[in-house]
Design an enzyme around this catalytic site. Structure first.
Site, PDB file in Angstrom:
ATOM      1  N   ASP A   1      -3.206  -1.781  14.601  1.00  0.00           N
ATOM      2  CA  ASP A   1      -1.860  -1.350  14.208  1.00  0.00           C
ATOM      3  C   ASP A   1      -1.575  -1.803  12.781  1.00  0.00           C
ATOM      4  O   ASP A   1      -2.165  -2.767  12.280  1.00  0.00           O
ATOM      5  CB  ASP A   1      -0.797  -1.881  15.183  1.00  0.00           C
TER       6      ASP A   1
ATOM      7  N   GLU B   1      -0.263  -6.452  16.755  1.00  0.00           N
ATOM      8  CA  GLU B   1      -0.277  -7.680  15.969  1.00  0.00           C
ATOM      9  C   GLU B   1       0.840  -7.690  14.942  1.00  0.00           C
ATOM     10  O   GLU B   1       1.426  -8.739  14.659  1.00  0.00           O
ATOM     11  CB  GLU B   1      -1.636  -7.823  15.271  1.00  0.00           C
TER      12      GLU B   1
ATOM     13  N   GLU C   1      -9.100 -11.269  10.414  1.00  0.00           N
ATOM     14  CA  GLU C   1      -8.008 -11.081   9.455  1.00  0.00           C
ATOM     15  C   GLU C   1      -8.475 -11.388   8.027  1.00  0.00           C
ATOM     16  O   GLU C   1      -9.371 -12.208   7.821  1.00  0.00           O
ATOM     17  CB  GLU C   1      -6.844 -12.023   9.785  1.00  0.00           C
TER      18      GLU C   1
ATOM     19  N   HIS D   1      -0.056  -5.016   3.142  1.00  0.00           N
ATOM     20  CA  HIS D   1       1.367  -4.697   3.310  1.00  0.00           C
ATOM     21  C   HIS D   1       2.005  -4.128   2.037  1.00  0.00           C
ATOM     22  O   HIS D   1       3.208  -3.876   2.028  1.00  0.00           O
ATOM     23  CB  HIS D   1       2.174  -5.904   3.798  1.00  0.00           C
TER      24      HIS D   1
END
Length: 385
Positions: A76, A140, A169, A358
């Site tokens: 996700d 997550e 990650e 992000h």
């Protein structure tokens, strides 16, 4: 034999995953893609969906194997924001200037693609004496209640287990290979409301203004030294992130005001001990100013540490062999799903450079994806050697 199979391309797989618009909680086709790919490679795949969240568990090898190596990650992604601000289609997975562009390219579809590609080739070429396990979630970036937690709950019920786990990650601040995470700080948020008595600002003696009380509380909390750091952690931090009163006028003393704080804490504290401290500080201010206080707390995860040892040594050795860089063992940064995995087995985190995660125009160097696959492949080879 190895010659029967072409190597699995982690860059192509990353691009295919990025083209799946899997913004939390949408599955977007990403887990379906992995399910087909892993099933074709001999993994036993199970969808472990809970409360509308899609998750995938996959195992190559026998259930209950004496040793198993697990990978945890998520497909996700966060929303793209203003799509017009992007240089390329956020879900186009365009490759240009040696970079693969798109939402999730860094966080963390490239990591999932790299460990999937490494594991598929590994079990085909040199079938190990043990099991290789994937626990991949679609929750997550959201509330994380029905993602890795759901997978671990299901594993416990079904008798499935990982001996050790690597979370893929992004962990490297500047250069590929420069950091491994062996723990994470805890994260606690508190929503505090102070209530007094509304009144006319010309007659403050007829009111009870909660704002001076909140200002005092904000100062007490933010100026307090929680600790000076511990053996493996930096000092804990507290941030006042908002104070909201919603009063548009100049002649009304408000009845109530609200403040939110976030604490990132090390292993000198627990969620309970910090909650008790916050409650005591609020109660003290309420008594001093004659206001009423109420507090809600959410502890997103306790701090944890996987002490330096065989698992971190294994990963550090593979990283150095493939990159020439000696990684720092760190507990910095935010939270991750490792905070749930640590209750199941020893866990560390290693992935690529996360500078654009992000962000608008999120992207990853193609060479890093290939390098990450090589690192994960070496980790598997060394673990099962």
């Amino acid at each position: 034999m190895a010659s029967h199979f072409a190597p699995t391309d982690p860059v192509d797989l990353t691009a295919r995953l990025v083209r799946c618009a899997s913004v939390t909680p949408e599955e977007g086709g990403a887990l379906q893609l992995l399910d087909r790919l892993l099933s074709d490679a001999g993994f036993a795949c199970t969808r472990v969906d809970r409360n509308g969240i899609a998750n995938l568990y996959a195992r190559w090898g026998d259930k209950g194997a004496a040793r198993s190596f697990g990978f945890n990650g998520h497909t996700d992604v966060v929303p793209v924001g203003d799509a017009e601000a992007w240089t390329t289609d956020p879900f186009g997975a365009q490759i240009s200037d040696g970079q693969l562009w798109g939402r999730g390219a860094t966080d963390m579809k490239s990591g999932v693609a790299a460990f999937a590609a490494a594991a598929i080739d590994f079990v085909r070429q040199t079938p190990p004496d043990g099991a290789v396990i994937f626990a991949i979630t679609g929750d997550e970036e959201g509330d994380a209640r029905d993602g890795t937690r759901a997978l671990l709950d299901w594993m416990k019920t079904e008798g499935e287990a990982m001996s050790v786990c690597l979370v893929g990650e992004p962990t490297c601040p500047e250069t590929m290979g420069d950091m491994i995470k062996i723990g994470r700080r805890g994260s606690l948020s508190a929503w505090i409301t102070l209530t007094g008595v509304q009144g006319h600002s010309a007659y403050p003696h007829r009111a009870c203004n909660p704002l001076p009380a909140m200002a005092r509380l904000a100062d007490r909390l933010s100026s307090h030294t929680l600790d000076k750091g511990t053996d493996h952690f930096d000092p804990s931090t507290l941030a006042v992130v908002t104070i909201d009163t919603g009063n548009p006028t100049t002649n009304v003393i408000p009845e109530s005001t609200r403040m939110t704080v976030n604490i990132r804490y090390n292993d000198a504290h627990s969620g309970d001990s910090l909650t008790e401290w916050l409650q005591a500080e609020m109660d003290n201010v309420c008594e001093t100013f004659g206001v009423r206080g109420a507090m809600q707390v959410k502890n997103s995860g306790e701090s944890f540490l996987t002490p330096p040892g065989p698992l971190s040594d294994l990963i550090a050795s593979a990283v150095e062999a493939e990159t020439g860089v000696t990684p720092v063992l760190s507990t910095s940064g935010g939270t991750s799903d490792a905070r749930f995995v640590k209750d199941h087995c020893p866990v560390v985190e290693f992935g690529l450079v996360g500078q654009t995660m992000h962000q608008v125009d999120e992207r990853v160097e193609v060479a890093q994806i290939e390098q990450l696959k090589a690192i994960y492949a070496r980790i598997l080879k060394d673990y099962f050697a």
